[in-house]
Design a protein around this motif. Structure first.
Motif, mmCIF file in Angstrom:
data_model
loop_
_atom_site.group_PDB
_atom_site.id
_atom_site.type_symbol
_atom_site.label_atom_id
_atom_site.label_comp_id
_atom_site.label_asym_id
_atom_site.label_seq_id
_atom_site.Cartn_x
_atom_site.Cartn_y
_atom_site.Cartn_z
ATOM 1 N N GLN A 131 -46.725 -20.530 -5.736
ATOM 2 C CA GLN A 131 -45.464 -19.786 -5.680
ATOM 3 C C GLN A 131 -44.571 -20.209 -4.515
ATOM 4 O OE1 GLN A 131 -46.745 -15.901 -8.236
ATOM 5 N NE2 GLN A 131 -45.765 -15.552 -6.301
ATOM 6 N N VAL A 132 -45.159 -20.644 -3.417
ATOM 7 C CA VAL A 132 -44.345 -21.132 -2.295
ATOM 8 C C VAL A 132 -43.562 -22.375 -2.722
ATOM 9 C CG1 VAL A 132 -44.412 -22.076 0.037
ATOM 10 C CG2 VAL A 132 -45.909 -20.158 -0.572
ATOM 11 N N PRO A 153 -43.970 -14.888 -1.406
ATOM 12 C CA PRO A 153 -42.649 -15.105 -0.805
ATOM 13 C C PRO A 153 -41.561 -14.331 -1.531
ATOM 14 C CG PRO A 153 -43.307 -17.021 -2.101
ATOM 15 C CD PRO A 153 -44.508 -16.122 -2.022
ATOM 16 N N ASP A 154 -40.535 -13.954 -0.783
ATOM 17 C CA ASP A 154 -39.411 -13.209 -1.337
ATOM 18 C C ASP A 154 -38.463 -14.182 -2.041
ATOM 19 O OD1 ASP A 154 -37.528 -11.312 -1.938
ATOM 20 O OD2 ASP A 154 -36.593 -11.354 0.041
ATOM 21 N N LEU A 195 -64.265 -18.451 -7.544
ATOM 22 C CA LEU A 195 -62.995 -17.953 -7.002
ATOM 23 C C LEU A 195 -61.858 -18.944 -7.232
ATOM 24 C CD1 LEU A 195 -61.853 -15.555 -5.282
ATOM 25 C CD2 LEU A 195 -62.173 -17.045 -3.290
ATOM 26 N N LEU A 196 -60.735 -18.436 -7.756
ATOM 27 C CA LEU A 196 -59.522 -19.237 -7.865
ATOM 28 C C LEU A 196 -58.857 -19.251 -6.493
ATOM 29 C CD1 LEU A 196 -57.483 -20.797 -9.619
ATOM 30 C CD2 LEU A 196 -56.373 -18.619 -10.116
ATOM 31 N N SER A 197 -58.875 -20.409 -5.831
ATOM 32 C CA SER A 197 -58.437 -20.472 -4.430
ATOM 33 C C SER A 197 -57.079 -21.149 -4.302
ATOM 34 C CB SER A 197 -59.479 -21.209 -3.578
ATOM 35 O OG SER A 197 -59.704 -22.520 -4.090
ATOM 36 N N LEU A 198 -56.056 -20.460 -4.783
ATOM 37 C CA LEU A 198 -54.670 -20.887 -4.597
ATOM 38 C C LEU A 198 -54.058 -20.081 -3.457
ATOM 39 C CD1 LEU A 198 -53.475 -21.130 -8.308
ATOM 40 C CD2 LEU A 198 -53.474 -23.002 -6.660
ATOM 41 N N PRO A 199 -52.991 -20.618 -2.806
ATOM 42 C CA PRO A 199 -52.316 -19.836 -1.768
ATOM 43 C C PRO A 199 -51.925 -18.458 -2.303
ATOM 44 C CG PRO A 199 -51.463 -22.073 -1.802
ATOM 45 C CD PRO A 199 -52.383 -21.956 -2.991
ATOM 46 N N ALA A 272 -37.753 -15.444 -11.977
ATOM 47 C CA ALA A 272 -36.752 -15.531 -10.908
ATOM 48 C C ALA A 272 -35.787 -16.658 -11.249
ATOM 49 C CB ALA A 272 -37.427 -15.804 -9.567
ATOM 50 N N ASP A 273 -34.490 -16.385 -11.135
ATOM 51 C CA ASP A 273 -33.485 -17.425 -11.379
ATOM 52 C C ASP A 273 -32.222 -17.117 -10.586
ATOM 53 O OD1 ASP A 273 -31.233 -16.170 -13.141
ATOM 54 O OD2 ASP A 273 -33.060 -15.501 -14.138
ATOM 55 N N HIS A 274 -31.320 -18.089 -10.529
ATOM 56 C CA HIS A 274 -30.061 -17.915 -9.793
ATOM 57 C C HIS A 274 -28.863 -17.748 -10.726
ATOM 58 C CE1 HIS A 274 -31.652 -18.488 -5.782
ATOM 59 N NE2 HIS A 274 -32.251 -19.619 -6.131
#
Length: 308
Positions: A131-132, A153-154, A195-199, A272-274
């Motif tokens: 996601q980052v 993250p926001d 374990l799924l080890s993603l950030p 999420a989009d702009h």
């Protein structure tokens, strides 16, 4: 450059017609407008484009040949730009989607297949990452939309709710737990955890165990969703996942998904989009199809949830 694209087209029309008078008649343009266009083009070039000969029309100069060669490239690029904009304004324009990596195998191909069946062919680019990285890609304009969890993250943009993703367990079919309809996290901890080890994901998953005061034995870690499932399928232990797919994945052989009876926090899937309220047509259609697909997967989980 002082000459406009339209005036450059007038200059090209003179060359193709062979004279100013003929270009004026064929294109229904006044001769004064054509003469003004030639004058501006020659000022831009710093040299004469046409050698005008009485009774013989116009003849290109050497510099004029260079000018018109460049003009054709410019006008071709302008047409390509215009056509691309027109295509983007339809349901058949290209769509660049970024998604949290596990969503790719879980649902993206199913969603996009149904979308193509409904609206026809369009070009798809799918970026599968954490996601980052998705936030960075969205902010740079490298993707049109990000499909993410409302964690981490926001994303300072338009957020649209897609559906809830309650945690559930997956175990090997040979596990004693596979005979049950629903289990607790404490029961799942009776065997090692893959374990799924993603950030961000690792933090969220470990927090679930904190909610029920359990300390799992981590027997396997991978940053790839399907690898974790393959590990469960190979008897490495159980795991905790969130999205219950509408259709079982090919890698789910020898596994079973089970409801969790604990009262655990559940993230939401969002986009999420702009674009705000002016989304491209195929993005609107994609979000509609995504909502329907996530709702179908949740219904597969929901009927027995009340009993848990």
């Amino acid at each position: 450059m002082r000459a406009s694209l339209r005036q450059i087209q007038y200059v090209l029309a003179v060359y193709e017609a062979g004279s100013i008078a003929k270009a004026s008649r064929e294109r229904h343009i006044s001769q004064s407008s054509i003469l003004a266009a030639i004058a501006l083009a020659e000022q831009d070039l710093g040299a004469r484009i046409f050698d005008r000969r009485k009774g013989r029309g116009v003849v290109l100069t050497a510099m004029g040949e260079r000018y018109l060669a460049a003009a054709r490239r410019l006008l071709s690029a302008e047409r390509e730009f215009r056509d691309s904009l027109l295509l983007s304004g339809t349901a058949h324009g290209p769509l660049r989607i970024g998604c949290f990596e596990p969503f790719g195998p879980i649902m993206m191909i199913d969603v996009l297949s149904r979308l193509r069946e409904r609206i026809g062919f369009f070009e798809i680019t799918l970026l599968e990452t954490d996601q980052v990285s998705l936030k960075r890609a969205l902010d740079r304009g490298e993707i049109d939309v990000a499909v993410i969890y409302d964690l981490g993250p926001d994303f300072d943009c338009t957020i649209e709710y897609i559906g809830r993703a309650p945690p559930h367990a997956m175990v090997h079919v040979g596990s004693p737990l596979a005979r049950l309809e629903a289990i607790s996290l404490a029961q799942l901890c009776s065997e090692p955890i893959a374990l799924l080890s993603l950030p961000l994901t690792t933090t969220y998953l470990m927090t679930l165990f904190d909610y029920v005061a359990q300390k799992p034995l981590i027997g396997f870690r991978s940053s790839h969703y399907e690898t974790v499932i393959r590990a469960v399928s190979s008897g490495f232990g159980g795991t905790v996942l969130n999205v219950w797919p509408a259709n079982p994945l090919p890698t789910e052989a020898n596994t079973r998904r089970l409801r969790l009876t604990d009262d655990l926090p559940a993230p939401n899937i969002v986009t999420a989009d702009h674009y705000g309220d002016q989304k491209p047509p195929n993005l609107v259609e994609f979000i509609t199809e995504l909502k329907a697909h996530v709702a179908l997967g949740y219904r597969n989980l929901a009927p027995a949830q009340g009993a848990g």
